[in-house]
Design a protein around this motif. Structure first.
Motif, PDB file in Angstrom:
ATOM      1  N   ILE A 119       0.127  -4.054   0.992  1.00  0.00           N
ATOM      2  CA  ILE A 119       1.447  -3.431   1.033  1.00  0.00           C
ATOM      3  C   ILE A 119       1.301  -1.913   1.040  1.00  0.00           C
ATOM      4  O   ILE A 119       1.959  -1.203   1.805  1.00  0.00           O
ATOM      5  CB  ILE A 119       2.301  -3.869  -0.173  1.00  0.00           C
ATOM      6  CG1 ILE A 119       2.518  -5.389  -0.159  1.00  0.00           C
ATOM      7  CG2 ILE A 119       3.637  -3.127  -0.184  1.00  0.00           C
ATOM      8  CD1 ILE A 119       3.290  -5.900   1.026  1.00  0.00           C
ATOM      9  N   ALA A 120       0.424  -1.408   0.189  1.00  0.00           N
ATOM     10  CA  ALA A 120       0.166   0.025   0.163  1.00  0.00           C
ATOM     11  C   ALA A 120      -0.331   0.507   1.525  1.00  0.00           C
ATOM     12  O   ALA A 120       0.103   1.557   2.026  1.00  0.00           O
ATOM     13  CB  ALA A 120      -0.858   0.350  -0.919  1.00  0.00           C
ATOM     14  N   CYS A 121      -1.187  -0.280   2.126  1.00  0.00           N
ATOM     15  CA  CYS A 121      -1.716   0.059   3.449  1.00  0.00           C
ATOM     16  C   CYS A 121      -0.608   0.093   4.493  1.00  0.00           C
ATOM     17  O   CYS A 121      -0.535   1.004   5.319  1.00  0.00           O
ATOM     18  CB  CYS A 121      -2.794  -0.948   3.837  1.00  0.00           C
ATOM     19  SG  CYS A 121      -3.568  -0.626   5.440  1.00  0.00           S
ATOM     20  N   ALA A 122       0.284  -0.897   4.445  1.00  0.00           N
ATOM     21  CA  ALA A 122       1.390  -0.963   5.401  1.00  0.00           C
ATOM     22  C   ALA A 122       2.310   0.250   5.268  1.00  0.00           C
ATOM     23  O   ALA A 122       2.765   0.819   6.271  1.00  0.00           O
ATOM     24  CB  ALA A 122       2.183  -2.243   5.192  1.00  0.00           C
ATOM     25  N   LEU A 123       2.573   0.669   4.032  1.00  0.00           N
ATOM     26  CA  LEU A 123       3.426   1.838   3.819  1.00  0.00           C
ATOM     27  C   LEU A 123       2.758   3.105   4.347  1.00  0.00           C
ATOM     28  O   LEU A 123       3.424   3.985   4.915  1.00  0.00           O
ATOM     29  CB  LEU A 123       3.737   1.981   2.324  1.00  0.00           C
ATOM     30  CG  LEU A 123       4.637   0.892   1.720  1.00  0.00           C
ATOM     31  CD1 LEU A 123       4.719   1.059   0.210  1.00  0.00           C
ATOM     32  CD2 LEU A 123       6.031   0.932   2.338  1.00  0.00           C
TER      33      LEU A 123
ATOM     34  N   ARG B  44       3.314   7.050  -4.743  1.00  0.00           N
ATOM     35  CA  ARG B  44       2.317   7.635  -3.834  1.00  0.00           C
ATOM     36  C   ARG B  44       2.553   7.240  -2.392  1.00  0.00           C
ATOM     37  O   ARG B  44       2.005   7.871  -1.472  1.00  0.00           O
ATOM     38  CB  ARG B  44       0.918   7.183  -4.244  1.00  0.00           C
ATOM     39  CG  ARG B  44       0.441   7.739  -5.581  1.00  0.00           C
ATOM     40  CD  ARG B  44      -0.926   7.192  -5.942  1.00  0.00           C
ATOM     41  NE  ARG B  44      -0.862   5.772  -6.295  1.00  0.00           N
ATOM     42  CZ  ARG B  44      -1.926   4.999  -6.474  1.00  0.00           C
ATOM     43  NH1 ARG B  44      -3.145   5.494  -6.299  1.00  0.00           N
ATOM     44  NH2 ARG B  44      -1.776   3.735  -6.815  1.00  0.00           N
ATOM     45  N   TYR B  45       3.360   6.187  -2.172  1.00  0.00           N
ATOM     46  CA  TYR B  45       3.499   5.640  -0.822  1.00  0.00           C
ATOM     47  C   TYR B  45       4.906   5.717  -0.251  1.00  0.00           C
ATOM     48  O   TYR B  45       5.103   5.377   0.913  1.00  0.00           O
ATOM     49  CB  TYR B  45       3.053   4.170  -0.826  1.00  0.00           C
ATOM     50  CG  TYR B  45       1.674   3.969  -1.388  1.00  0.00           C
ATOM     51  CD1 TYR B  45       0.549   4.360  -0.661  1.00  0.00           C
ATOM     52  CD2 TYR B  45       1.486   3.414  -2.651  1.00  0.00           C
ATOM     53  CE1 TYR B  45      -0.734   4.185  -1.175  1.00  0.00           C
ATOM     54  CE2 TYR B  45       0.211   3.236  -3.173  1.00  0.00           C
ATOM     55  CZ  TYR B  45      -0.888   3.619  -2.437  1.00  0.00           C
ATOM     56  OH  TYR B  45      -2.145   3.458  -2.956  1.00  0.00           O
ATOM     57  N   VAL B  46       5.871   6.156  -1.060  1.00  0.00           N
ATOM     58  CA  VAL B  46       7.244   6.247  -0.565  1.00  0.00           C
ATOM     59  C   VAL B  46       7.773   7.662  -0.800  1.00  0.00           C
ATOM     60  O   VAL B  46       7.271   8.407  -1.641  1.00  0.00           O
ATOM     61  CB  VAL B  46       8.168   5.218  -1.256  1.00  0.00           C
ATOM     62  CG1 VAL B  46       7.676   3.803  -0.995  1.00  0.00           C
ATOM     63  CG2 VAL B  46       8.277   5.479  -2.757  1.00  0.00           C
ATOM     64  N   ALA B  47       8.822   7.997  -0.047  1.00  0.00           N
ATOM     65  CA  ALA B  47       9.414   9.331  -0.166  1.00  0.00           C
ATOM     66  C   ALA B  47      10.411   9.408  -1.309  1.00  0.00           C
ATOM     67  O   ALA B  47      10.814  10.501  -1.717  1.00  0.00           O
ATOM     68  CB  ALA B  47      10.094   9.712   1.149  1.00  0.00           C
ATOM     69  N   GLY B  48      10.811   8.244  -1.838  1.00  0.00           N
ATOM     70  CA  GLY B  48      11.761   8.232  -2.940  1.00  0.00           C
ATOM     71  C   GLY B  48      12.373   6.860  -3.101  1.00  0.00           C
ATOM     72  O   GLY B  48      11.973   5.892  -2.441  1.00  0.00           O
ATOM     73  N   TRP B  49      13.368   6.772  -4.001  1.00  0.00           N
ATOM     74  CA  TRP B  49      14.043   5.496  -4.213  1.00  0.00           C
ATOM     75  C   TRP B  49      15.461   5.710  -4.715  1.00  0.00           C
ATOM     76  O   TRP B  49      15.807   6.771  -5.225  1.00  0.00           O
ATOM     77  CB  TRP B  49      13.266   4.630  -5.187  1.00  0.00           C
ATOM     78  CG  TRP B  49      12.897   5.265  -6.495  1.00  0.00           C
ATOM     79  CD1 TRP B  49      13.727   5.664  -7.515  1.00  0.00           C
ATOM     80  CD2 TRP B  49      11.568   5.588  -6.929  1.00  0.00           C
ATOM     81  NE1 TRP B  49      13.019   6.191  -8.545  1.00  0.00           N
ATOM     82  CE2 TRP B  49      11.685   6.167  -8.227  1.00  0.00           C
ATOM     83  CE3 TRP B  49      10.296   5.430  -6.374  1.00  0.00           C
ATOM     84  CZ2 TRP B  49      10.585   6.593  -8.949  1.00  0.00           C
ATOM     85  CZ3 TRP B  49       9.200   5.863  -7.097  1.00  0.00           C
ATOM     86  CH2 TRP B  49       9.345   6.432  -8.361  1.00  0.00           C
TER      87      TRP B  49
ATOM     88  N   CYS C  25       5.929  -8.762   3.579  1.00  0.00           N
ATOM     89  CA  CYS C  25       6.280  -7.369   3.825  1.00  0.00           C
ATOM     90  C   CYS C  25       5.364  -6.710   4.850  1.00  0.00           C
ATOM     91  O   CYS C  25       5.819  -5.902   5.668  1.00  0.00           O
ATOM     92  CB  CYS C  25       6.251  -6.595   2.512  1.00  0.00           C
ATOM     93  SG  CYS C  25       6.879  -4.903   2.652  1.00  0.00           S
ATOM     94  N   LEU C  26       4.088  -7.018   4.794  1.00  0.00           N
ATOM     95  CA  LEU C  26       3.159  -6.433   5.761  1.00  0.00           C
ATOM     96  C   LEU C  26       3.583  -6.775   7.178  1.00  0.00           C
ATOM     97  O   LEU C  26       3.665  -5.890   8.052  1.00  0.00           O
ATOM     98  CB  LEU C  26       1.738  -6.964   5.488  1.00  0.00           C
ATOM     99  CG  LEU C  26       0.643  -6.478   6.445  1.00  0.00           C
ATOM    100  CD1 LEU C  26       0.486  -4.972   6.355  1.00  0.00           C
ATOM    101  CD2 LEU C  26      -0.671  -7.178   6.136  1.00  0.00           C
TER     102      LEU C  26
END
Length: 214
Positions: free
Chosen positions: A89-93, A125-130, A204-205
């Motif tokens: 998932i981290a890789c996909a993001l 570390r992987y998203v711009a926000g929430w 999700c991937l």
């Protein structure tokens, strides 16, 4: 840069699996039989049953002395402690980000628990926000929560996609907001006749790749 809006529970993290792991550890502590695991899973309903209702039912079934508030706290933090982030998932993001998309998490729930999950697994570390429903006072499927996510990212909602596992909250919300979507089926079949996702993916991937391929 288009927005990639993503649900949290059972989309980016396995919330069902985390609850199951916690329940397997907790039930023996209170002297409950192993066979009660499925009762508790059904009661939890993937987190959609209000926590005070779950706590009250557990308190009555097991004759617990602890106040409902304490059981609710255990329910919240038990899930947090067992939440993990799949490296794929981290890789996909990261791939989505490098492809020019801005990942933003849009989740229903309480700010304390949802932020605790995200920070525990390092999602910041992987998203711009929430955007969390309790924090902004709007819950999916209300389309306003997607507008709030776009405002927080200082970006237009035009061109955004939504990825999520809940038919009503995620796909229904995206439909009401006029957004294309990818439904994460987890092996289920789509049964809602009023609307449908743009694409369906098993996880999700795969969902992220559906968006990138679009």
């Amino acid at each position: 840069m288009p927005l990639l809006l993503l649900d949290l529970d059972n989309t980016l993290v396995d919330r069902t699996g985390a609850f199951r792991l916690w329940a397997k550890e907790f039930l023996p502590v209170i002297g409950a039989p192993d066979s009660d695991l499925e009762w508790l899973m059904k009661l939890d309903s993937d987190g959609f049953t209000p926590r005070d209702e779950v706590a009250s039912a557990m308190r009555a079934r097991y004759l617990l002395d602890a106040p409902v508030e304490d059981i609710v706290a255990e329910l919240h933090m038990g899930v947090v402690e067992h939440t993990r982030l799949d490296p794929l998932i981290a890789c996909a993001l990261q791939i989505a980000d490098r492809a020019g998309w801005m990942p933003i998490i849009v989740t229903n729930g309480t700010r304390r628990q949802q932020e605790a999950k995200m920070r525990r697994v390092g999602l910041e570390r992987y998203v711009a926000g929430w955007v969390i429903s309790e924090e902004v006072g709007v819950r999916k499927p209300d389309p306003r929560i997607f507008e709030l996510a776009a405002n927080r990212a200082r970006h237009r909602l035009d061109g955004a996609w939504m990825i999520g596992d809940n038919p009503a909250a995620d796909i229904g919300g995206a439909t009401r907001a006029g957004l294309p979507s990818v439904w994460i089926s987890h092996g289920r079949h789509w049964t809602e006749p009023r609307f449908a996702p743009t694409h369906t993916a098993g996880n999700c991937l795969a969902a992220v790749y559906k968006v990138l391929a679009s």
